[in-house]
Design a protein around this motif. Structure first.
Motif, mmCIF file in Angstrom:
data_model
loop_
_atom_site.group_PDB
_atom_site.id
_atom_site.type_symbol
_atom_site.label_atom_id
_atom_site.label_comp_id
_atom_site.label_asym_id
_atom_site.label_seq_id
_atom_site.Cartn_x
_atom_site.Cartn_y
_atom_site.Cartn_z
ATOM 1 N N ARG A 37 59.731 -66.157 39.000
ATOM 2 C CA ARG A 37 59.161 -66.523 37.705
ATOM 3 C C ARG A 37 59.525 -65.471 36.672
ATOM 4 O O ARG A 37 58.791 -65.232 35.741
ATOM 5 C CB ARG A 37 57.648 -66.676 37.817
ATOM 6 N N ASP A 51 54.957 -62.089 29.645
ATOM 7 C CA ASP A 51 54.461 -62.973 30.698
ATOM 8 C C ASP A 51 53.484 -64.039 30.208
ATOM 9 O O ASP A 51 53.509 -65.149 30.716
ATOM 10 C CB ASP A 51 53.816 -62.161 31.829
ATOM 11 N N TYR A 55 54.363 -70.568 31.513
ATOM 12 C CA TYR A 55 53.418 -71.512 32.098
ATOM 13 C C TYR A 55 53.988 -72.020 33.411
ATOM 14 O O TYR A 55 55.202 -72.211 33.543
ATOM 15 C CB TYR A 55 53.176 -72.692 31.154
ATOM 16 N N VAL A 56 53.118 -72.229 34.402
ATOM 17 C CA VAL A 56 53.533 -72.633 35.745
ATOM 18 C C VAL A 56 52.629 -73.748 36.275
ATOM 19 O O VAL A 56 51.600 -74.068 35.687
ATOM 20 C CB VAL A 56 53.482 -71.428 36.712
ATOM 21 N N THR A 65 58.560 -74.294 35.530
ATOM 22 C CA THR A 65 58.040 -73.337 34.561
ATOM 23 C C THR A 65 58.335 -73.857 33.161
ATOM 24 O O THR A 65 59.214 -74.691 32.964
ATOM 25 C CB THR A 65 58.683 -71.945 34.724
ATOM 26 N N ARG A 87 49.054 -70.982 32.048
ATOM 27 C CA ARG A 87 49.652 -69.651 31.915
ATOM 28 C C ARG A 87 49.707 -68.961 33.256
ATOM 29 O O ARG A 87 48.767 -69.021 34.048
ATOM 30 C CB ARG A 87 48.837 -68.795 30.948
ATOM 31 N N ASP A 88 50.807 -68.264 33.479
ATOM 32 C CA ASP A 88 50.989 -67.530 34.748
ATOM 33 C C ASP A 88 50.177 -66.264 34.734
ATOM 34 O O ASP A 88 50.034 -65.595 33.778
ATOM 35 C CB ASP A 88 52.472 -67.209 34.930
#
Length: 88
Positions: A37, A51, A55-56, A65, A87-88
């Motif tokens: 990612r 970061d 988004y994941v 992603t 959001r990751d």
């Protein structure tokens, strides 16, 4: 393809599909995409992003992603769960 549809259906139900997914990829001789990612670029320079912009899949079921940039719109849906990417 019935095998792929069955795999996606099982993932939607919350089943652990990792072994079946790997076996299907091997059977179809499909190279698995990297699961990194990492965002290419350096923050602050053209193309760099922090970061929080990434988004994941909310359930971690797919490697999709989405990079949030101004004017791009809302995050897309996960192809497996139909949930909005988070959001990751």
């Amino acid at each position: 393809m019935a095998a792929l549809e069955a795999l996606v259906a099982a993932a939607r139900e919350g089943a652990d599909v990792e072994a079946d997914r790997a076996a299907l990829a091997d059977r179809l001789r499909v190279a698995e995409p990297p699961r990194s990612r990492t965002i290419a670029g350096v923050f602050g320079l053209d193309g760099g992003h922090s970061d929080p912009d990434l988004y994941v899949c909310p359930a971690g079921l797919c490697s999709r992603t989405w990079l949030n940039v101004p004017g791009k719109g809302d995050p897309p849906l996960c192809a497996i769960t139909d949930a909005v990417l988070v959001r990751d």
